[in-house]
Design a protein around this motif. Structure first.
Motif, short mmCIF file in Angstrom:
data_model
loop_
_atom_site.label_atom_id
_atom_site.label_comp_id
_atom_site.label_asym_id
_atom_site.label_seq_id
_atom_site.Cartn_x
_atom_site.Cartn_y
_atom_site.Cartn_z
N HIS B 20 32.79 6.71 83.51
CA HIS B 20 32.86 7.45 82.44
C HIS B 20 33.46 6.86 81.09
N TYR B 21 34.77 7.11 80.88
CA TYR B 21 35.65 6.74 80.01
C TYR B 21 35.11 5.29 79.62
N ARG B 22 35.48 4.57 80.62
CA ARG B 22 35.12 2.60 80.55
C ARG B 22 34.08 2.50 80.65
N GLU B 23 32.66 3.44 81.18
CA GLU B 23 32.08 2.03 81.23
C GLU B 23 30.77 2.63 80.20
N VAL B 24 31.14 4.13 79.96
CA VAL B 24 30.31 4.62 78.30
C VAL B 24 31.23 5.29 77.57
N HIS B 25 31.77 5.53 77.70
CA HIS B 25 32.69 5.70 76.18
C HIS B 25 32.96 4.49 75.52
N THR B 26 34.05 4.05 75.79
CA THR B 26 34.38 2.67 75.22
C THR B 26 33.85 2.00 74.80
N PRO B 27 32.47 1.52 74.69
CA PRO B 27 32.00 0.23 75.18
C PRO B 27 30.97 1.06 73.58
N LEU B 28 30.71 2.56 72.90
CA LEU B 28 30.61 3.35 72.33
C LEU B 28 31.63 2.91 70.88
N VAL B 29 32.87 3.52 71.16
CA VAL B 29 33.35 3.51 70.51
C VAL B 29 34.01 2.54 70.17
N ASN B 77 29.87 6.35 65.01
CA ASN B 77 31.19 7.32 65.56
C ASN B 77 29.67 8.45 65.77
N LYS B 78 29.04 9.13 65.00
CA LYS B 78 28.60 9.84 65.97
C LYS B 78 27.96 9.81 67.46
N ALA B 79 27.44 8.72 67.21
CA ALA B 79 27.25 8.69 68.74
C ALA B 79 28.30 8.72 70.01
N ALA B 80 30.31 8.09 69.61
CA ALA B 80 30.92 8.01 69.88
C ALA B 80 31.27 9.78 70.22
N GLY B 81 30.77 10.40 69.14
CA GLY B 81 31.24 11.35 69.21
C GLY B 81 30.90 12.46 69.53
N LYS B 82 29.12 12.29 70.10
CA LYS B 82 28.18 12.88 70.78
C LYS B 82 29.25 13.12 71.96
N ASP B 83 28.77 11.21 72.68
CA ASP B 83 29.97 11.17 74.43
C ASP B 83 31.37 11.72 74.33
N LEU B 84 32.03 12.22 73.64
CA LEU B 84 32.53 12.65 73.86
C LEU B 84 33.19 14.07 74.26
N MET B 85 32.41 14.41 72.81
CA MET B 85 31.72 15.72 73.87
C MET B 85 31.05 15.99 75.77
#
Lengths: 101, 101
Positions: B20-29, B77-85
Motif C-alpha cells: 500500500h505504501y509504495r503503490e498507493v501512498h507514495t504516488p499521492l505524497v 496533501n489532504k488526499a495523502a493524509g486521508k490515505d495515511l489514516m
C-alpha cells in the motif's frame, strides 16, 4: 546508503545540551571515517498536535554497509559514542537505517 | 529546508503495508506541491540492542516554511493524509522539522 539516526528527547537544559552537541560532539562525529553527510534537524512540531516526542534528530550517512560497519568499529566512533553517553544518556534513541534508492 | 518526518511502527502485515505504501501512498505524497525530495528508509536495528521502536521512516523535504505550509494546506496533501489514516492509523508518528544549514 546506510545511516545512523539519532533521535533526542528534549533535555532539561537545552542551551547546555546544544552547546555540547555543537562544540564537542559534532566535531567528534565528523571525524568518523567514511561519514558522507551529517544532517541535523530541530523538531518543531508534532503534526497530530501536542508535545513532539523528540526535540532533535541527527542523521549520519555512509555510502554502504561495509563503510558503515568499518566506521562503527573505529576509534573515532568509540570516542563519539563515549561522548554521547556523557551528555545524552537516557535522551537518545539510536537507529540503523538503510536508505531506499 | 523543512521536512515532514513520518516514523512508522512495525505493522502486523508488513507485506500488505509496504504494498500500500509504495503503490498507493507514495504516488499521492509525490503529488504534494513543492515537494523537493522523498527519502524512505527501512530501520534495520536499534544500536543499543533489542527491537527498534520503528520499522520505517519517510522524510518529505520542502524548500522553506512558506512552501511547506502551502503544501500542507493543499488538496493533494489532504488526499495523502486521508490515505495515511486508512492504512497507518496508530502506527505513524508525524513530526515537522527544520533542517540546519
Amino acid at each position: 546508503m546506510v545511516k545512523l539516526v539519532a533521535l533526542y528527547k528534549k533535555p532539561e537544559d537545552v542551551e547546555a545540551f546544544l552547546k555540547h552537541y555543537r562544540e564537542v560532539h559534532t566535531p567528534l562525529v565528523k571525524k568518523t571515517p567514511g561519514l558522507e553527510r551529517l544532517e541535523v534537524s530541530m523538531i518543531k512540531a508534532d503534526a497530530f498536535g501536542g508535545e513532539p516526542p523528540y526535540f532533535m534528530m541527527a542523521e549520519m550517512y555512509y555510502r554502504d554497509w561495509e563503510t558503515f560497519n568499518a566506521a562503527m568499529k573505529s576509534e573515532e566512533n568509540k570516542a563519539a559514542g563515549k561522548d554521547l553517553m556523557s551528555f545524552a544518556k537516557g535522551l537518545v534513541t539510536l537507529l540503523v537505517a538503510e536508505v531506499e534508492e
